[in-house]
Design a protein around this motif. Structure first.
Motif, PDB file in Angstrom:
ATOM      1  N   GLN A 193       1.478   3.547  -3.152  1.00 54.30           N
ATOM      2  CA  GLN A 193       1.301   5.551  -2.371  1.00 54.30           C
ATOM      3  C   GLN A 193       2.265   6.307  -3.601  1.00 54.30           C
ATOM      4  O   GLN A 193       1.967   7.370  -3.919  1.00 54.30           O
ATOM      5  CB  GLN A 193       0.566   5.823  -1.202  1.00 54.30           C
TER       6      GLN A 193
ATOM      7  N   GLU B  51       0.747  -1.118   0.144  1.00 52.86           N
ATOM      8  CA  GLU B  51       0.114  -0.072   0.482  1.00 52.86           C
ATOM      9  C   GLU B  51       1.016   1.234   0.425  1.00 52.86           C
ATOM     10  O   GLU B  51       0.498   1.785  -0.489  1.00 52.86           O
ATOM     11  CB  GLU B  51      -0.851   0.101   1.190  1.00 52.86           C
TER      12      GLU B  51
ATOM     13  N   LYS C 297       1.522   6.049  -7.113  1.00 57.18           N
ATOM     14  CA  LYS C 297       0.554   7.198  -7.474  1.00 57.18           C
ATOM     15  C   LYS C 297       1.037   8.985  -7.019  1.00 57.18           C
ATOM     16  O   LYS C 297       1.241   9.578  -7.850  1.00 57.18           O
ATOM     17  CB  LYS C 297      -0.941   7.684  -6.273  1.00 57.18           C
TER      18      LYS C 297
END
Length: 184
Positions: free
Chosen positions: A80, A76, A83
């Motif tokens: 991120q 995760e 992203k």
């Protein structure tokens, strides 16, 4: 008396027999209890082993779950990060797209200016060639009668020179100017 002794002996034999049978029954029950105790001990040992195995399995599953949670958390975080990188790249792309658009506009403007300069240079070369031809045609007498006057701009000529030009140069000059004005 003998009868009493016999009765007593019979009674005593009965008691001994009862005791023998009772003892045998008690011994049999005792042996059965011992067997049952041994069986229960074996069961207890087996249950303890099963409990240890289950506890070990539970600890292993907890460790796997913990590791899985750690990997998930790392993934995760990595997602991120990607992203954020993607967002930054999209922002840079948008900025570069705007810059490219501005540069294309500037390039188009500079190409237009270059085309205009080329046309003007061509016109000036043509006018110069016409002037050189005119000077050659009139010869040295033209040079002595009217000295060349400096022009203020490349397109301005003295009226005297314009009238002495050959008709071809004058015609070509006006056609060049007309075509360059159309392109604007």
């Amino acid at each position: 008396m003998t009868i009493t002794i016999i009765k007593y002996n019979i009674l005593h034999i009965k008691n001994v027999m009862l005791f023998y049978f009772a003892s045998k029954k008690i011994l049999s029950e005792l042996e059965s209890a011992r067997s049952e105790i041994e069986l229960l001990r074996n069961q207890l040992s087996s249950e303890r082993t099963s409990i240890k195995n289950l506890e070990s399995l539970l600890a292993s599953n907890r460790e796997k779950k913990f590791q899985s949670q750690m990997v998930t958390q790392e993934k995760e975080t990595e997602i991120q990060l990607f992203k954020d990188k993607l967002s930054l790249a999209e922002s840079k792309l948008a900025s570069q797209s705007r810059e490219i658009s501005q540069l294309r506009s500037k390039t188009a403007m500079l190409e237009t200016e270059l085309d205009m300069a080329k046309r003007q240079l061509g016109t000036e070369r043509f006018e110069r060639e016409c002037a050189v031809q005119e000077l050659r045609r009139h010869g040295p007498s033209y040079r002595t009668t009217s000295p060349p006057q400096p022009s203020l701009s490349p397109g301005s000529h003295s009226p005297e020179r314009s009238s002495r030009r050959s008709p071809d140069c004058s015609l070509n000059r006006s056609l060049n100017r007309a075509s360059s004005l159309k392109e604007f």
